[in-house]
Design an enzyme around this catalytic site. Structure first.
Site, PDB file in Angstrom:
ATOM      1  N   TYR A  97       0.785  -1.234   0.000  1.00  0.00           N
ATOM      2  CA  TYR A  97       0.000   0.000   0.000  1.00  0.00           C
ATOM      3  C   TYR A  97       0.820   1.288   0.000  1.00  0.00           C
ATOM      4  O   TYR A  97       0.717   2.093  -0.914  1.00  0.00           O
ATOM      5  CB  TYR A  97      -0.967   0.009   1.196  1.00  0.00           C
ATOM      6  CG  TYR A  97      -1.980  -1.099   1.126  1.00  0.00           C
ATOM      7  CD1 TYR A  97      -2.936  -1.095   0.112  1.00  0.00           C
ATOM      8  CD2 TYR A  97      -1.980  -2.155   2.022  1.00  0.00           C
ATOM      9  CE1 TYR A  97      -3.869  -2.126  -0.005  1.00  0.00           C
ATOM     10  CE2 TYR A  97      -2.908  -3.188   1.910  1.00  0.00           C
ATOM     11  CZ  TYR A  97      -3.844  -3.165   0.903  1.00  0.00           C
ATOM     12  OH  TYR A  97      -4.750  -4.169   0.784  1.00  0.00           O
ATOM     13  N   PRO A 110     -11.372  -0.898  -1.792  1.00  0.00           N
ATOM     14  CA  PRO A 110     -12.531  -1.740  -2.082  1.00  0.00           C
ATOM     15  C   PRO A 110     -13.804  -1.055  -1.573  1.00  0.00           C
ATOM     16  O   PRO A 110     -13.732  -0.157  -0.731  1.00  0.00           O
ATOM     17  CB  PRO A 110     -12.254  -3.013  -1.288  1.00  0.00           C
ATOM     18  CG  PRO A 110     -11.369  -2.598  -0.178  1.00  0.00           C
ATOM     19  CD  PRO A 110     -10.617  -1.380  -0.626  1.00  0.00           C
ATOM     20  N   HIS A 112      -7.794   0.780   2.201  1.00  0.00           N
ATOM     21  CA  HIS A 112      -7.465  -0.613   2.488  1.00  0.00           C
ATOM     22  C   HIS A 112      -6.247  -0.826   3.395  1.00  0.00           C
ATOM     23  O   HIS A 112      -6.042  -1.916   3.915  1.00  0.00           O
ATOM     24  CB  HIS A 112      -7.247  -1.325   1.144  1.00  0.00           C
ATOM     25  CG  HIS A 112      -7.573  -2.789   1.167  1.00  0.00           C
ATOM     26  ND1 HIS A 112      -7.595  -3.542   2.332  1.00  0.00           N
ATOM     27  CD2 HIS A 112      -7.874  -3.649   0.172  1.00  0.00           C
ATOM     28  CE1 HIS A 112      -7.895  -4.791   2.030  1.00  0.00           C
ATOM     29  NE2 HIS A 112      -8.071  -4.876   0.728  1.00  0.00           N
ATOM     30  N   SER A 171      -5.910 -15.111   4.500  1.00  0.00           N
ATOM     31  CA  SER A 171      -5.716 -14.482   5.805  1.00  0.00           C
ATOM     32  C   SER A 171      -4.636 -15.200   6.620  1.00  0.00           C
ATOM     33  O   SER A 171      -4.636 -16.426   6.715  1.00  0.00           O
ATOM     34  CB  SER A 171      -7.030 -14.511   6.580  1.00  0.00           C
ATOM     35  OG  SER A 171      -6.797 -14.099   7.908  1.00  0.00           O
ATOM     36  N   SER A 198     -10.491 -12.487  -4.855  1.00  0.00           N
ATOM     37  CA  SER A 198     -10.727 -12.541  -3.421  1.00  0.00           C
ATOM     38  C   SER A 198     -12.135 -13.049  -3.151  1.00  0.00           C
ATOM     39  O   SER A 198     -13.084 -12.629  -3.808  1.00  0.00           O
ATOM     40  CB  SER A 198     -10.564 -11.132  -2.853  1.00  0.00           C
ATOM     41  OG  SER A 198     -10.709 -11.150  -1.472  1.00  0.00           O
ATOM     42  N   GLN A 199     -12.237 -13.950  -2.183  1.00  0.00           N
ATOM     43  CA  GLN A 199     -13.568 -14.393  -1.752  1.00  0.00           C
ATOM     44  C   GLN A 199     -13.996 -13.484  -0.598  1.00  0.00           C
ATOM     45  O   GLN A 199     -13.313 -13.400   0.413  1.00  0.00           O
ATOM     46  CB  GLN A 199     -13.523 -15.844  -1.264  1.00  0.00           C
ATOM     47  CG  GLN A 199     -14.830 -16.241  -0.585  1.00  0.00           C
ATOM     48  CD  GLN A 199     -14.896 -17.693  -0.144  1.00  0.00           C
ATOM     49  OE1 GLN A 199     -15.590 -18.481  -0.738  1.00  0.00           O
ATOM     50  NE2 GLN A 199     -14.187 -18.039   0.904  1.00  0.00           N
TER      51      GLN A 199
END
Length: 596
Positions: free
Chosen positions: A80, A93, A319, A435, A534-535
């Site tokens: 980032y 997002p 984010h 994660s 991404s889920q």
């Protein structure tokens, strides 16, 4: 409920040889053979006994001994803070809420007051450390997860810098400042104090204050330029504009109020477009540009709650302080809160004489005007460029996949590989966030879904006539097992991306010459994620989406439900290689073929 935090294990440093072997395995089928031979030699040299790799590995292990999480700072900067791209679309997002049916301004403000009440309630849970701990779901379910990210939801701010941004965390002082929210309305910013005389404003008071803000925003002659547009520009440009802004004390005071607020509430004007899922996603990602609500934002703040007069609502999230799951948990809490606690506008007694909310003032030099014009122009180009398709696939959902004894996430990842192959005739390095919150201060690592096993399966499907269904089934199982195994490696801290990043960064920190491994074109290819996935599952009716991370790539966010799957696919129109509509159409076909 956070008593176990210190008891969480530290993120391990994976064995060097394991990472190097896996790196070669991940890339072997994605690059030309000649290039792979060259890379293999470079990797072997790096990993040789007594070589550079062993030295850097030793240093990384030492670092892990005196840090809670050895990769956190490296990762945050790389992912980032050192990224110079504009935040909207490229980084932030959004969560898109169900369309609301507001029939009047007062409906909109009632909804806003109710939502702010929920935000204050949620913040008090975080502050009181009273949020229930998250536990892992999916693979290796049941492990407690690090809750650190929640503490940053309302207390951090991403400050732009010339070369690198800073993630500022407000430390609470002995005498906390009066708590306030910034309300954006018609591109103007207002300070809404939510605690007055040590008392939290109730919903009726909040409504009164929002009504006052609405009226203040309507006064034409008081209107100031849309300064929020500056935050939508690329980071270096915004840092430069900000350094000009703060030369004036009025601007300094206004910036200070925004940087220390809990969150933003953006009261948007109607956009004048049909509010399909796709259009709501677009409007949430970029506000529709400067002639719609693009200036009614302040992108550096972690949470911006958007409430459109036309019922287009959701959250825009910066984010860097936290992952999508935190955005989901907070959003779901708010939707449940608003459904479960009836609006308390009528019963509550109002506070006598509320001090009026105040408008933030700006002094705009010709330099700032020039920055604003440039920012508006760039945002306009971004709006025109984003190609988005939000699709609800209703053929089946996770129930059907679970009946096959397969992991829904692994299955969908293989389907995305199949789709990409059918559209482009090849596979590419793919990012799926995993994660690592099982560890102290854990954020994410990457699951590399474009496995050799996935390639074997998609090739068989493309070569359909020559291969039996039983053979295809066998290859599908092998691909799903490979995907599931990589997922387990990633969530247990044994994937390769963070490890390679750590080796690269520690070499830089020690001022060593850049190891050849990291100047090799294969490495550059390996981190150019043409497919970024991404889920983000939800239990409330809403969905998450984001933009591509590279100019010629796709962003693919999916939300598997019992009998359907929501896919949000994004790409850029100015890339001749991509098309979101084609990808989604192909995906529907691939999912049906896999079911068959």
């Amino acid at each position: 409920l956070y008593h176990f935090e210190d008891g969480l294990p530290k993120l391990p440093v994976p064995p060097l040889q394991q990472t190097l072997d896996m790196y070669l395995k991940c890339m072997s089928h994605l690059i030309p053979e000649e290039q792979f031979k060259k890379t293999k030699a470079i990797v072997e040299k790096f990993g040789a006994p007594g070589g550079m790799g062993e030295f850097l590995q030793k240093k990384l292990v030492e670092r892990s001994e005196h840090k809670a999480n050895w990769v956190y700072d490296y990762w945050l900067e790389d992912m980032y803070l050192s990224n110079r791209l504009a935040l909207p679309v490229n980084s932030s997002p959004v969560m898109v809420f169900p369309k609301q049916n507001f029939t009047s301004h007062s409906d909109t403000l009632r909804f806003a007051a109710h939502l702010i009440s929920g935000v204050l309630e949620y913040k008090s849970l975080i502050d009181g450390r009273a949020l229930p701990v998250d536990y892992a779901r999916g693979q290796l379910a049941g492990t407690p997860l690090c809750m650190d990210q929640y503490n940053k939801v309302f207390t951090s701010y991403r400050l732009p810098g010339a070369k690198m941004d800073t993630l500022v965390a407000q430390k609470s002082t002995v005498m906390p400042e009066p708590e306030h929210i910034i309300v954006a309305c018609k591109n103007q910013f207002f300070v809404l104090d939510v605690v007055i005389n040590f008392r939290r404003l109730n919903e009726k008071d909040l409504y009164t204050q929002l009504e006052r803000i609405r009226k203040m925003a309507d006064i034409e002659e008081e209107r100031l330029p849309p300064i929020g547009l500056l935050t939508s520009d690329d980071r270096t440009q915004w840092a430069e504009a900000r350094s000009v802004l703060i030369k004036d004390s009025t601007n300094r005071d206004s910036l200070d109020m925004i940087e220390r607020c809990l969150c933003l509430v953006c009261l948007d004007e109607p956009s004048g477009t049909e509010l399909t899922d796709t259009n709501r996603a677009l409007l949430m990602l970029h506000g529709g540009g400067m002639d719609k609500n693009g200036g009614n934002r302040w992108y550096d703040k972690p949470m911006q709650f958007v409430i459109g007069a036309d019922g287009c609502c959701g959250v825009v999230c910066e984010h860097s302080p936290f992952e999508g799951i935190v955005l989901v948990q907070c959003s779901e809490y708010l939707l449940r809160y608003m459904r479960g606690s009836p609006s308390k506008l009528v019963r509550a007694a109002s506070m006598s004489e509320l001090p009026a909310p105040r408008r933030l003032r700006w002094k705009c030099s010709p330099d700032i005007q020039a920055f604003l014009t440039a920012s508006a122009d760039k945002l306009q180009r971004l709006v025109k460029n984003l190609d988005m398709n939000v699709n609800k696939f209703t053929g089946y959902g996770k129930e059907f996949i679970k009946k096959q004894k397969m992991s829904p996430d692994a299955y969908i990842q293989v389907a995305l590989q199949f789709t990409f192959y059918r559209c482009h005739g090849r596979l590419v390095p793919t990012y799926e966030s995993a994660s690592i919150r099982r560890f102290q201060e854990g954020r994410v690592d990457n699951i590399r879904s474009s496995t050799p096993e996935a390639l074997a399966f998609v090739k068989a499907m493309a070569n359909s006539s020559k291969i039996t269904d039983a053979e295809k089934m066998e290859l599908l199982w092998t691909a799903i097992k490979a995907q599931t195994n990589y997922t387990i490696l990633a969530i247990t801290g044994m994937a390769i991306d963070n490890h390679l990043l750590g080796l690269r960064e520690i070499a830089k920190e020690l001022k060593l010459e850049k190891p050849e491994l990291f100047s090799d074109t294969t490495y550059a290819t390996s981190i150019h994620f043409i497919l970024s996935t991404s889920q983000v599952p939800t239990t409330e009716e809403m969905f998450c989406c984001y933009g591509p991370v590279v100019p010629n790539g796709y962003g693919a966010c999916y939300n598997p439900q019992t009998d359907h799957i929501i896919f949000c696919v994004s790409s850029f129109r100015d890339s001749a290689e991509t098309s979101s509509d084609l990808f989604v159409k192909t995906l529907e076909g691939c999912l049906k073929e896999m079911q068959h």
